[in-house]
Design an enzyme around this catalytic site. Sequence first.
Site, PDB file in Angstrom:
ATOM      1  N   HIS A 187       0.851  -1.202   0.000  1.00 56.46           N
ATOM      2  CA  HIS A 187       0.000   0.000   0.000  1.00 56.46           C
ATOM      3  C   HIS A 187       0.883   1.247   0.000  1.00 56.46           C
ATOM      4  O   HIS A 187       2.018   1.227   0.495  1.00 56.46           O
ATOM      5  CB  HIS A 187      -0.905   0.018   1.230  1.00 56.46           C
ATOM      6  CG  HIS A 187      -1.978  -1.013   1.198  1.00 56.46           C
ATOM      7  ND1 HIS A 187      -3.101  -0.933   1.987  1.00 56.46           N
ATOM      8  CD2 HIS A 187      -2.114  -2.161   0.480  1.00 56.46           C
ATOM      9  CE1 HIS A 187      -3.883  -1.986   1.758  1.00 56.46           C
ATOM     10  NE2 HIS A 187      -3.298  -2.746   0.857  1.00 56.46           N
TER      11      HIS A 187
ATOM     12  N   GLU B 165       0.913   3.878   1.774  1.00 49.68           N
ATOM     13  CA  GLU B 165       1.374   4.314   3.090  1.00 49.68           C
ATOM     14  C   GLU B 165       2.586   3.512   3.561  1.00 49.68           C
ATOM     15  O   GLU B 165       3.533   4.064   4.115  1.00 49.68           O
ATOM     16  CB  GLU B 165       0.260   4.171   4.136  1.00 49.68           C
ATOM     17  CG  GLU B 165      -0.999   4.942   3.827  1.00 49.68           C
ATOM     18  CD  GLU B 165      -2.073   4.096   3.151  1.00 49.68           C
ATOM     19  OE1 GLU B 165      -1.766   3.463   2.106  1.00 49.68           O
ATOM     20  OE2 GLU B 165      -3.208   4.090   3.642  1.00 49.68           O
TER      21      GLU B 165
ATOM     22  N   CYS C  18      -6.319   1.777   5.795  1.00 50.07           N
ATOM     23  CA  CYS C  18      -6.918   0.526   6.247  1.00 50.07           C
ATOM     24  C   CYS C  18      -6.311   0.161   7.608  1.00 50.07           C
ATOM     25  O   CYS C  18      -5.438   0.862   8.122  1.00 50.07           O
ATOM     26  CB  CYS C  18      -6.653  -0.583   5.225  1.00 50.07           C
ATOM     27  SG  CYS C  18      -4.915  -1.076   5.127  1.00 50.07           S
TER      28      CYS C  18
ATOM     29  N   CYS D 121      -2.452  -0.336   7.519  1.00 43.75           N
ATOM     30  CA  CYS D 121      -1.681   0.901   7.364  1.00 43.75           C
ATOM     31  C   CYS D 121      -1.727   1.783   8.613  1.00 43.75           C
ATOM     32  O   CYS D 121      -0.707   2.311   9.034  1.00 43.75           O
ATOM     33  CB  CYS D 121      -2.158   1.656   6.126  1.00 43.75           C
ATOM     34  SG  CYS D 121      -1.747   0.781   4.590  1.00 43.75           S
TER      35      CYS D 121
END
Length: 195
Positions: free
Chosen positions: A77, A79, A107, A110
């Site tokens: 992801h 992040e 999410c 993260c």
Amino acid sequence: MTCPACCLAYSNPCADPVLTSLVVPADLTGMQHALAQARLAWQAGEVPVGAVVLDAGGQIVGAGFNQTISCNDPTGHAEIVALRQAAQRQANYRLPGLTLYVTLEPCVMCIGAMLHARLERIVFGAHDPKTGACGSVLRVHENPVLNHHATVVGGVMADECAGLLQQFFRERRELARQRRLRLREQSDVVPQGTP
């Protein structure tokens, strides 16, 4: 307070006033950098989510965009990519005093990584009504049992962030529709000489 159904499709008409009341002018610049990363994700064929980590002086110390597909990595992801880069540049797995900007609400994975990194602030753009862990589905950052809490600000440039996601998925749906039509047309064509 959970974000209601009107936030579907990454829109933000009902932004949580608690999350949006902490916006500072530098947040717009940070989110513009994150949007630039999101556009790189789109160009790479990834869902257009981008993130940057900025220091107190506004310098980028980490940047990333979604790379889950291209790297076959469920942790790829935006992040996480930005956090890894920032930690390497800072030569520290802790990132106190830093702010992470991301175009889509984090999410659970993260936000967990961000809290472990000891970020001071987390700023996101569009709300995510399906997996958002900063108010839309869960409020992980407010769990009183956790030993670190970060200030979370949501809805910064939400329309632009959501628009990018909506445009990406609209384009993907149209490409899929065109593929189905081509396949249907090909199956309707019977080669000459076939009984």
